[in-house]
Write an enzyme that holds these catalytic residues in place. Structure first.
Site, PDB file in Angstrom:
ATOM      1  NE  ARG A 116      -5.603   5.982  -6.942  1.00 44.71           N
ATOM      2  CZ  ARG A 116      -7.006   5.694  -7.460  1.00 44.71           C
ATOM      3  NH1 ARG A 116      -7.799   5.882  -6.356  1.00 44.71           N
ATOM      4  NH2 ARG A 116      -7.420   5.626  -8.456  1.00 44.71           N
ATOM      5  CG  ASN A 162      -5.274   9.174  -7.069  1.00 39.81           C
ATOM      6  OD1 ASN A 162      -4.175   8.630  -6.815  1.00 39.81           O
ATOM      7  ND2 ASN A 162      -6.323   9.192  -8.240  1.00 39.81           N
TER       8      ASN A 162
END
Length: 820
Positions: free
Chosen positions: A38, A56
């Site tokens: 990320r 996520n």
């Protein structure tokens, strides 16, 4: 939509454009949580001036990105090309969307995504979406990275000398994860609230700890302590004082990533012998940890493959040739020309090795045959009689995980024990499982496997299912994996042996689950299927499955098998001639019994005088032979492992073993690698009905084209007779051991050539615990290759019973798939 890996660029042409902008929804699946993916996406998007968000969820990582078409194109290419070092992308899918401005009538609008939203013109990491069924992968634990090591050694850094330094590129993962998505509250770091400095790093996109879930420092993270055997904390620097104890010859229990280890100074014979005595581990080798490659090179011969394995992020134990005069106690690996060496993989290890200034023995923290200790509450009771002190800390270990063991073979690593550093990375199934599968594995070196679709999650090493503690580790592991990956089995696969605890568990579980099918998989078929799955092959192959023993399809004990096999079925195309095992399992613990049985088969009960094995055991020799002749508690077996035991006992002097496979291992170590002579074993058709796999009604037929006249039968007793006659003639036992190995390799090649002539199958697969014998594996593989075979061997899962669960899962999936 684009799905796949490395399949070209997704073109922005044809997508809806608003003001020269396009928008895409992207999904990344694979190892993309807990590896800095990320933050990587965030940094890439910001650099390219894109709007949107990343987060996520239960499937992996979702991305919404909006910007100029060429920037979106560049973003999609870089997403795979430049992914973080610990990431592994299995699948990227891209779906064009209408730009946010169009949805909002030309005004800036939020881009909805999961639990949050990015605003057009900006890019954000949004909260995780924990809803849905988990499909995201969990990263294995990773060795400390170079950046963290620099901080560890820098007196000016706030993490100088801190034993828990980590970042998005390294540190604990699988052993601390309690659930997914991989976020701090679902790890064992949840109890450590981040301080202001760590919080700032966690939220700083420019910091490599941006969204690193285990981030911590001396002010807010776990704390190291050195305890005496009664649990009282010892004053002073825990690492420095522990190093002093080790240099003084003491044994210390050290808490690692997946459990406790027992440490002693590797060069101190008295300390290592004391550790061996207290642990009740009489002969099995200990692993040694060296500070770096240079120090490892003083202990072993380290080639390029060995160096790559030692420095791999998994940091396994690597079996390498031991250097003559290596500064390691004899008791570390008695009678073994190899040494299991590993490098530090946690900051604590690096600190300890630097303070000790020499290699240390580092072996699993347990009493022999018990699972490794991983709970702090268990450590004093289970290790108190072994360790003189405990170097421990307060970060809980959620999953007990042993060190992995590998060795170099043909320029790559071959896994002997798959655990820390490799688990829970899945193995891709060539034939995806239509229904979720639990494969329960074997009795010894147990692993289990959960499979769904094309993913097979082989567990960490559980061990031998011979006591309550190990069985509990097995059942807890199944429950944890099932919850972690959202797999609820509808097919439960198991070994055919009804007395294996793994089989009993499978039967009981299937009884409690509605609409669940129970699938039995023959042990040696599972070995060959495991090798096929390891290599991404469907078969058919000529499978050579050599091991200790497993229950055959005819109810006898197999173990020296030639199978014509694919993933759905097999035919027994050849085997070693069966001999009795006098005393049953006693013949495994006392290999001299197998020598007696094989000598009886070789000489018709009239073995020559003067063989030392018969002289050493004269008090029981006649009784054991009588047992074998009468068939009383003497089951017949075709086991290759028992054949190796017989020759090892024949050469002596060991008549009883202290760990599984010891006699065969010592025979390999004894063999002269320069000897090229070989013994000859006769091979003939059996002339009786063939044995088929028939685990359940409707099992597909075996591959066609077996040997006319029945399976080949190999006279292993011929090899024993040749060895006995050489021994009586005064030939060096090292030469005899080598000629025996060469003879076994030769019979493998000759049988495979005969079966190829009969079937047309030109690929051979070598599996089973006997092929952990590197000398045999090399000679057999070389001989098969020279004969024109394509040879499959193991690399990602063990050839031993640790790979059985993958084979069971692959067979169950293929049979399910074949039924449509």
């Amino acid at each position: 939509m684009r799905t796949g890996r490395g399949d070209g660029q997704a073109r922005a042409a044809g997508q809806t454009r608003v003001g020269g902008r396009v928008r895409v929804d992207v999904r990344a699946e694979g190892l993309v949580q807990g590896v800095g993916f990320r933050p990587f996406v965030y940094g890439l998007a910001v650099r390219l001036g894109l709007a949107g968000c990343v987060g996520n969820d239960a499937d992996g990582v979702f991305v919404e990105a909006e910007g100029a078409p060429e920037r979106i194109e560049e973003f999609l290419v870089a997403l795979e090309r430049d992914a973080p070092p610990l990431a592994r992308i299995d699948r990227i899918s891209v779906m064009p969307r209408t730009p946010a401005e169009a949805e909002a009538g030309g005004q800036p609008a939020e881009i909805a995504a999961g639990a949050g939203g990015g605003v057009a013109g900006a890019f954000a990491i949004v909260d995780s979406d924990a809803s849905g069924r988990p499909r995201a992968l969990v990263s294995p634990d990773g060795a400390t990275c170079a950046d963290c090591l620099r901080e560890l050694a820098d007196p000016g850094d706030r993490r100088f000398g801190y034993a828990f330094v980590n970042c998005t590129n390294c540190g604990p993962r699988f052993t601390i994860v309690r659930g997914v998505p991989y976020d701090r509250p679902l790890t064992t770091m949840a109890g450590f609230a981040m301080c202001a400095a760590c919080t700032a790093e966690y939220h700083d996109p420019a910091d490599r700890r941006f969204h690193a879930q285990p981030v911590c420092c001396p002010d807010c993270g776990p704390r190291l302590r050195l305890l005496d055997p009664r649990g009282a904390e010892l004053p002073g620097d825990p690492v420095g004082r522990c190093a002093g104890l080790l240099r003084a010859g003491r044994v210390v229990a050290v808490k690692g990533l997946g459990g406790y280890h027992l440490a002693a100074l590797a060069s101190d014979e008295d300390a290592v012998a004391a550790l061996r005595r207290r642990k009740h581990r009489e002969d099995k080798p200990f692993a040694v940890m060296a500070a770096d490659l240079e120090q490892a090179g003083l202990l072993c011969e380290v080639d390029a493959t060995g160096a790559a394995l030692l420095t791999d992020r998994a940091r396994p134990i690597v079996l390498l040739p031991r250097r003559a005069g290596a500064p390691v106690a004899v008791s570390a690996a008695p009678g073994d020309r190899r040494l299991g060496v590993m490098l530090p993989y946690t900051p604590l290890h690096h600190l300890l090795l630097a303070a000790v200034t020499g290699p240390i023995v580092l072996t699993s923290g347990n009493v022999s045959d018990e699972p490794i200790v991983h709970r702090d509450s268990d450590a004093p009771a289970r290790l108190g009689g072994i360790a003189d002190a405990f170097l421990t800390h307060d970060r809980p270990i959620h999953v007990r995980t042993d060190d992995s063991v590998v060795r170099p073979f043909r320029g790559r690593g071959s896994v002997l024990r798959r655990s820390r550093g490799y688990v829970p990375d899945p193995v891709e199934l060539r034939r995806p499982a239509p229904r979720p599968i639990l494969a329960c594995g074997a009795e010894l070196k147990n692993t289990f496997c959960l499979a769904e679709g094309d993913r097979a999650f082989v567990s960490h090493h559980i061990g031998d299912l011979e006591n309550y503690e190990t069985l509990r580790s097995f059942t807890e592991g199944v429950e944890h994996f099932s919850a972690l990956f959202g797999i609820r089995p509808r097919v439960v696969a198991h070994d055919l042996h009804p007395e294996y605890l793994s089989t009993k568990y499978a039967v009981e579980l299937a009884d409690t689950l509605a609409e669940t099918e129970l699938v039995g998989v023959q042990h040696h078929h599972a070995h060959i299927a495991s090798c096929l799955a390891d290599n991404g092959e469907p078969g058919p192959v000529l499978g050579v499955a050599f091991d200790g023993l497993g229950l055959g399809a005819d109810g006898t004990l197999w173990g020296g098998e030639f199978l014509l096999a694919d993933l759905t079925s097999f035919e027994r195309a050849g085997h070693l001639a069966p001999v009795p095992m006098p005393g049953g399992t006693a013949a495994i613990r006392q290999p001299w019994r197998m020598a007696a049985a094989y000598l009886q088969a070789a000489y018709g009960g009239q073995a020559p005088e003067g063989l030392a094995v018969a002289v050493r055991n004269r008090a029981r020799w006649a009784d054991v032979l009588a047992l074998a002749r009468a068939g009383v508690n003497s089951p017949l077996t075709s086991s290759a492992g028992r054949l190796f035991d017989a020759v090892s006992a024949l050469l002596g002097p060991r008549d009883a073993i202290t760990y599984e496979g010891q006699a065969a291992i010592e025979l390999e170590q004894r063999a002269d690698p320069a000897e090229r002579g070989r013994y000859h074993a006769s091979v003939s058709p059996a002339g009786h009905d063939r044995h088929h796999a028939s685990a359940s009604p409707g099992t597909p037929a075996a591959p066609s084209g077996a040997v006319p006249g029945g399976p080949l039968v190999v006279a292993g007793a011929d090899l024993v007779r040749a060895a006995a006659e050489d021994l009586l003639a005064g030939v060096d036992p090292a030469v005899i051991a080598a000629r025996f190995h060469n003879g076994v390799a030769d019979l493998v090649v000759r049988c495979c050539v005969a079966l190829r002539d009969a079937t047309g199958v030109t690929t051979a697969a070598l599996s089973g615990g006997v092929f952990q014998n590197l000398l045999l594996l090399q000679r057999a593989a070389d001989g098969l290759s020279a004969a024109g075979f394509r040879v499959l061997t193991h690399s990602r899962v063990p050839a031993n019973d640790g790979g059985i669960s993958l084979g069971q899962a692959a067979v169950a999936a293929a049979r399910d798939h074949a039924r449509g």
